[in-house]
Design an enzyme around this catalytic site. Structure first.
Site, short mmCIF file in Angstrom:
data_model
loop_
_atom_site.label_atom_id
_atom_site.label_comp_id
_atom_site.label_asym_id
_atom_site.label_seq_id
_atom_site.Cartn_x
_atom_site.Cartn_y
_atom_site.Cartn_z
CE LYS A 28 -2.13 -1.45 3.73
NZ LYS A 28 -1.77 -2.87 3.78
CD GLN A 53 -2.71 -2.92 10.72
OE1 GLN A 53 -3.61 -2.15 10.99
NE2 GLN A 53 -1.46 -2.63 10.96
NE ARG A 100 5.05 -11.90 13.03
CZ ARG A 100 3.78 -11.84 13.39
NH1 ARG A 100 3.20 -12.88 13.95
NH2 ARG A 100 3.06 -10.76 13.17
P1 IMP Z 1 -1.80 -6.89 15.97
O1 IMP Z 1 -2.33 -5.94 14.95
O2 IMP Z 1 -0.36 -6.66 16.32
O3 IMP Z 1 -2.67 -7.02 17.17
O4 IMP Z 1 -1.82 -8.35 15.29
C1 IMP Z 1 -3.04 -9.01 14.95
C2 IMP Z 1 -2.91 -9.78 13.64
O5 IMP Z 1 -2.76 -8.85 12.57
C3 IMP Z 1 -1.68 -10.70 13.56
O6 IMP Z 1 -2.01 -11.85 12.80
C4 IMP Z 1 -0.67 -9.87 12.81
O7 IMP Z 1 0.28 -10.68 12.13
C5 IMP Z 1 -1.56 -9.14 11.84
N1 IMP Z 1 -1.00 -7.86 11.39
C6 IMP Z 1 -0.97 -6.70 12.08
N2 IMP Z 1 -0.40 -5.74 11.33
C7 IMP Z 1 -0.11 -6.29 10.16
C8 IMP Z 1 0.46 -5.77 8.95
O8 IMP Z 1 0.80 -4.59 8.81
N3 IMP Z 1 0.62 -6.67 7.94
C9 IMP Z 1 0.23 -7.96 8.04
N4 IMP Z 1 -0.32 -8.48 9.12
C10 IMP Z 1 -0.49 -7.65 10.19
#
Ligand code: IMP
Length: 451
Positions: A16, A248, A327
């Protein structure tokens, strides 16, 4: 008053940042409306790589105002780190504005996120451990600390104290856990006094230190703090183009994604209104960004995932490692059932397909066109029941692949016929025109297609 929203159409990391950077050419303002430093945008310009987690991608355009909207959760240390890095690279941040209403990720949010993930073990969501979920939870509980609180020491102290109060037990348990780990690792456990919330004299959890740190952050951020909703209204009312940049992606949406394997905010287009403070009719255009294949980081259903050599080649060719956590991303074929769902949820009117170059040399290309449930039922649309999605198997259409490297293509006509047919198939299936195609990481490696 063009308001253009850019959203991820899959599970994130679609590129993006690069598309925002390109579309920003015609905008005067770029606004982020949700998420925090769980996001990672990489932009390559003239061979130089820039990584952002919080600051909108448009910051590389010195004449444009970049806004961190009220819907974003801001870790002030991370934000100040990004500001310092940009200044060191000679890039001005004078046009950066931060909503006074945005919530702050506090040190205890980060600790609780890390502890929650550890405790859940195998069942963990695989969060980025940046404190995103606990921060949004405090916002909903009305225990959040906002950017504007950094400017008033008395209020800041009172609010942090109130926010810490219900977390004492969890933080104490965390301290015990940490002491145990240190003991097991042969470190001096006595260094962590009993009763200390973090298993040691952790300055991150000391109220006085926390207030002092945050007042200092407030001094540094003050020139950037603003009523950002009003900035958006003024720009839109003056007929300027404002870009609302999502982080996201659709399938990680708290309400519409693959809950609970989602992030804690709403990355879909509709959320731009809440997260920036504009009205629905301010949005005139919605762009969805999808990779030419699919990736996902962290746990959760992913019907087209490939755990074979082809998936491995996608990881290698696409450098599929997270910008934020490093990751390895799970990779798979393009899922058109999920993409069609994302198109409708966001009411997209344009698509950008990124990383088409990664598919070259992969042999015949597959796209999922429907799922089949465990019981054998044909599923043409994205199932609303999570259990069905978990056990659904994709059914594919196979399309011819292409061998040529396409990184130098600059026009649609330069692409091999198979690549063009692949794009046409996607566009026909989801009924949205593809107007940008990425054929490499550099912003120049982009094909514009007139609608
Ligand atoms: P959190 O946003 O850190 O709470 O993570 C929740 C879920 O969203 C997890 O599976 C993360 O790997 C995924 N996630 C959060 N931010 C990103 C991003 O920018 N790209 C891909 N996955 C994301």
């Amino acid at each position: 008053m063009p308001g253009v929203v850019i959203v991820g159409a899959q599970w994130g990391d679609e590129g993006k940042g690069k598309i925002t950077d390109l579309l920003a050419e015609r905008a005067t303002m770029i606004v982020r409306f949700q998420g925090g430093n769980n996001a990672g945008h990489t932009i390559v310009r003239e061979g130089k790589e820039y990584k952002f987690h919080l600051i909108p991608s448009g910051i590389l355009h010195s004449q444009k105002t970049c806004v961190i909207g009220n819907g974003v959760v801001v870790d002030p240390r991370v934000l100040l780190g990004e500001i310092d890095n940009l200044k060191r690279a000679g890039i001005s941040v004078a046009n950066l504005r931060i909503s006074a209403n945005a919530h702050l990720i506090m040190p205890y949010h980060v600790l609780l996120d890390q502890a929650g993930e550890t405790k859940l073990g195998k069942l963990s969501i695989g969060t980025t451990r940046r404190g995103i979920g606990p921060c949004y939870a405090d916002k909903a509980l009305r225990l959040g600390i906002r950017v504007q609180d950094l400017l008033d020491e008395k209020i800041l102290r009172t609010k942090i104290r109130a926010a810490l109060e219900p977390k004492q037990q969890a933080l104490r348990e965390l301290g015990v856990q940490r002491r145990k780990q240190r003991k097991e690792a042969g470190e001096d456990a006595k260094a962590a006094p009993e009763g200390s919330t973090a298993g040691g004299p952790d300055p991150r959890l000391d109220l006085h230190a926390m207030v002092e740190d945050h007042i200092n952050f407030g001094h540094r951020l003050e020139p950037h703090i603003a009523d950002t909703a009003k900035l958006c209204w003024d720009a839109l009312d003056d007929d300027e183009t404002v870009i609302f940049e999502g982080a996201q992606a659709t399938l990680l949406d708290l309400d519409h994604g693959t809950y609970p394997f989602v992030t804690s905010s709403n990355p879909i287009a509709g959320a731009a209104t809440v997260g920036a403070g504009v009205g629905p009719t301010d949005i005139t255009e919605v762009w969805g960004i999808a990779k030419a294949y699919a990736t996902r980081v962290g746990a959760g259903p992913f019907p087209t995932e490939l755990e074979d050599e082809t998936g491995e080649r996608m990881v290698e060719r696409g450098h599929e490692f997270g910008t934020t956590t490093g990751r390895r991303r799970r990779c798979g074929w393009m899922d058109l059932v999920a993409l069609r769902y994302a198109v409708r949820l966001n009411r997209m009117d344009s698509l950008a397909i990124t990383k088409l170059d990664v598919l070259s040399g992969l042999g015949p290309l597959r796209v999922a066109v429907r799922y089949r449930s465990k019981e054998g039922a044909v599923l043409d649309s994205f199932p609303y029941h999570q259990s069905i999605l978990h056990s659904a198997t994709p059914e594919y259409e196979e399309l011819p692949g292409f061998e040529e490297e396409i990184g130098d293509c600059r026009e649609e006509a330069d692409l091999p016929q198979a690549a063009r047919d692949y794009l046409a198939y996607i566009s026909d299936f989801v009924k949205v025109p593809i107007r940008l195609v990425g054929v490499g990481p550099d912003r120049e490696q982009t094909i514009r297609i007139d609608a």
